[in-house]
Design a protein around this motif. Structure first.
Motif, PDB file in Angstrom:
ATOM      1  N   HIS A  38       6.604  16.238  -1.545  1.00 57.90           N
ATOM      2  CA  HIS A  38       6.133  15.468  -0.400  1.00 57.90           C
ATOM      3  C   HIS A  38       6.091  13.999  -0.811  1.00 57.90           C
ATOM      4  O   HIS A  38       5.268  13.604  -1.632  1.00 57.90           O
ATOM      5  CB  HIS A  38       4.742  15.950   0.016  1.00 57.90           C
ATOM      6  N   HIS A  39       6.998  13.189  -0.252  1.00 58.86           N
ATOM      7  CA  HIS A  39       7.120  11.804  -0.711  1.00 58.86           C
ATOM      8  C   HIS A  39       5.999  10.925  -0.181  1.00 58.86           C
ATOM      9  O   HIS A  39       5.691  10.930   1.007  1.00 58.86           O
ATOM     10  CB  HIS A  39       8.464  11.217  -0.290  1.00 58.86           C
ATOM     11  N   LYS A  40       5.412  10.153  -1.106  1.00 56.89           N
ATOM     12  CA  LYS A  40       4.375   9.171  -0.770  1.00 56.89           C
ATOM     13  C   LYS A  40       4.868   7.814  -1.272  1.00 56.89           C
ATOM     14  O   LYS A  40       5.158   7.638  -2.446  1.00 56.89           O
ATOM     15  CB  LYS A  40       3.059   9.526  -1.454  1.00 56.89           C
ATOM     16  N   GLU A  41       4.949   6.840  -0.378  1.00 59.03           N
ATOM     17  CA  GLU A  41       5.479   5.538  -0.763  1.00 59.03           C
ATOM     18  C   GLU A  41       4.512   4.759  -1.654  1.00 59.03           C
ATOM     19  O   GLU A  41       3.293   4.947  -1.606  1.00 59.03           O
ATOM     20  CB  GLU A  41       5.788   4.708   0.492  1.00 59.03           C
ATOM     21  N   ILE A  42       5.084   3.881  -2.473  1.00 56.80           N
ATOM     22  CA  ILE A  42       4.298   2.969  -3.302  1.00 56.80           C
ATOM     23  C   ILE A  42       3.643   1.941  -2.395  1.00 56.80           C
ATOM     24  O   ILE A  42       4.300   1.331  -1.539  1.00 56.80           O
ATOM     25  CB  ILE A  42       5.202   2.287  -4.345  1.00 56.80           C
ATOM     26  N   LEU A  43       2.340   1.738  -2.574  1.00 51.89           N
ATOM     27  CA  LEU A  43       1.586   0.838  -1.697  1.00 51.89           C
ATOM     28  C   LEU A  43       1.406  -0.547  -2.292  1.00 51.89           C
ATOM     29  O   LEU A  43       1.385  -1.544  -1.567  1.00 51.89           O
ATOM     30  CB  LEU A  43       0.208   1.439  -1.384  1.00 51.89           C
ATOM     31  N   SER A  44       1.249  -0.620  -3.609  1.00 54.75           N
ATOM     32  CA  SER A  44       1.038  -1.913  -4.259  1.00 54.75           C
ATOM     33  C   SER A  44       1.488  -1.802  -5.707  1.00 54.75           C
ATOM     34  O   SER A  44       1.662  -0.705  -6.235  1.00 54.75           O
ATOM     35  CB  SER A  44      -0.447  -2.308  -4.192  1.00 54.75           C
ATOM     36  N   ILE A  45       1.700  -2.939  -6.338  1.00 48.92           N
ATOM     37  CA  ILE A  45       2.073  -2.958  -7.751  1.00 48.92           C
ATOM     38  C   ILE A  45       1.292  -4.057  -8.467  1.00 48.92           C
ATOM     39  O   ILE A  45       0.805  -5.000  -7.838  1.00 48.92           O
ATOM     40  CB  ILE A  45       3.586  -3.213  -7.952  1.00 48.92           C
ATOM     41  N   ASP A  46       1.162  -3.921  -9.763  1.00 49.60           N
ATOM     42  CA  ASP A  46       0.712  -5.025 -10.604  1.00 49.60           C
ATOM     43  C   ASP A  46       1.898  -5.940 -10.848  1.00 49.60           C
ATOM     44  O   ASP A  46       2.964  -5.485 -11.276  1.00 49.60           O
ATOM     45  CB  ASP A  46       0.205  -4.506 -11.956  1.00 49.60           C
ATOM     46  N   SER A  47       1.723  -7.216 -10.571  1.00 51.84           N
ATOM     47  CA  SER A  47       2.774  -8.175 -10.907  1.00 51.84           C
ATOM     48  C   SER A  47       2.858  -8.321 -12.419  1.00 51.84           C
ATOM     49  O   SER A  47       1.855  -8.196 -13.133  1.00 51.84           O
ATOM     50  CB  SER A  47       2.470  -9.527 -10.268  1.00 51.84           C
ATOM     51  N   ASN A  48       4.058  -8.587 -12.897  1.00 50.25           N
ATOM     52  CA  ASN A  48       4.292  -8.803 -14.324  1.00 50.25           C
ATOM     53  C   ASN A  48       4.923 -10.166 -14.553  1.00 50.25           C
ATOM     54  O   ASN A  48       5.496 -10.771 -13.644  1.00 50.25           O
ATOM     55  CB  ASN A  48       5.177  -7.695 -14.893  1.00 50.25           C
TER      56      ASN A  48
END
Length: 329
Positions: A38-48
């Motif tokens: 069941h696919h769940k999209e990425i909501l946020s990321i840590d910037s690098n």
């Protein structure tokens, strides 16, 4: 009645590579257990520091691009309704991850309902089972083979791995990179190949003065502080002069300040990948199915085509030459 596995995209905020690796791991586990994904999209990321994201608008656009990058949704099942269960293990129980999932599947099958097991961080639980990833690599990766005398070597050399005393859990000596690349260059030149060496790095100065305004989780900030990567709130990276350190190589190309998607697309064209202890590296290796992939001895439990090599081994030169010869067959 069916059971699906899905990613708890709200639980952890982390880098793009780490989250894509989790999605690949959960999709692979769904194949391993013969259940739905069941696919769940990425909501946020840590910037690098070196990810090419310099404002909040470009960050949001990158998250959209990241969710479109790999066709996870093509393999997703959708229940009309289901019961959700969050499945997270204490670190000391991670070695029992696979047996507990077997037990859960057996117990839930007996209940005659639809269930969605939401997993926050699956890959520590599949250490020692690295070949599980192979169940989905053909869906997302490339299988190009080099049929010419031009040879492309792609190197991931992040600052985290070469800083003096920084991030010791990811430490790789500069000598490891130098020894491998020198041997590859010598051997391939003798075989008549024209080599290009592409470095992917954020180990240079001046890319991004401020990360915090772009959104970095508290957990990541604490990790950086504990590992001496922040000084008075400012970045405290250790940098390298790549051209000077690798001046024995011909045809050096240094890429920096680009997105992880651009890194993966470029490394998908590599014949040899020199990888770090990093999810960015690992995803690149998963997506490039045919490349010869070399890892330091601190990295373990990846699929068998990821080859761990030590430059301190007395048989280092013979081992590397043998790996190269097998790739060229």
């Amino acid at each position: 009645m069916s059971i699906c596995l899905g990613y708890d995209s709200e639980y952890l905020q982390d880098g793009a590579g780490a989250q894509v690796q989790r999605l690949l791991a959960i999709e692979a586990l769904s194949c391993f257990f013969n259940v739905g994904y069941h696919h769940k999209e990425i909501l946020s990321i840590d910037s690098n520091y070196g990810d090419g994201i310099n404002d909040l608008n470009s960050k949001q656009q990158f998250i959209k691009d990241l969710n479109r990058y790999l066709n996870f949704s093509d393999f997703s099942c959708c229940h009309i309704e289901h019961t959700s269960i969050k499945f997270n293990l204490w670190p000391r129980l991670e070695r029992f991850f696979i047996p507990i999932l077997y037990l859960l599947k057996f117990c839930l099958n007996e209940r005659g309902r639809n269930y969605l097991l939401i997993i926050s961080n699956p890959y520590p639980g599949i250490r020692g089972h690295g070949d599980i990833y192979n169940l989905v690599r053909s869906r997302h990766g490339t299988s190009n083979r080099n049929l010419s005398k031009k040879f492309y070597i792609k190197i991931h050399l992040p600052w985290a791995n070469i800083g003096a005393g920084q991030l010791p859990d990811r430490k790789i000596s500069l000598r490891w990179y130098q020894a491998i690349l020198q041997q590859l260059n010598t051997q391939l030149a003798e075989l008549g190949f024209e080599c290009t060496f592409t470095f992917h790095t954020d180990g240079i100065q001046g890319l991004k003065p401020d990360l915090f305004s772009l959104g970095v989780s508290q957990k990541t900030q604490v990790y950086w502080s504990e590992n001496n990567l922040l000084a008075d709130g400012n970045l405290n990276w250790s940098y390298i002069d790549i051209k000077s350190e690798f001046n024995f190589l011909p045809n050096i190309d240094i890429k920096y300040n680009i997105s992880p998607i651009e890194v993966w697309d470029d490394m998908a064209e590599g014949d040899v990948l020199i990888l770090a202890k990093s999810s960015l590296s690992f995803v690149a290796g998963l997506l490039n199915i045919n490349a010869l992939k070399l890892l330091p001895i601190t990295v373990k439990d990846f699929p068998q085509d990821f080859r761990v090599i030590s430059v301190d081994d007395p048989s280092f030169s013979n081992n590397l030459n043998s790996l190269l010869a097998n790739y060229l067959v």
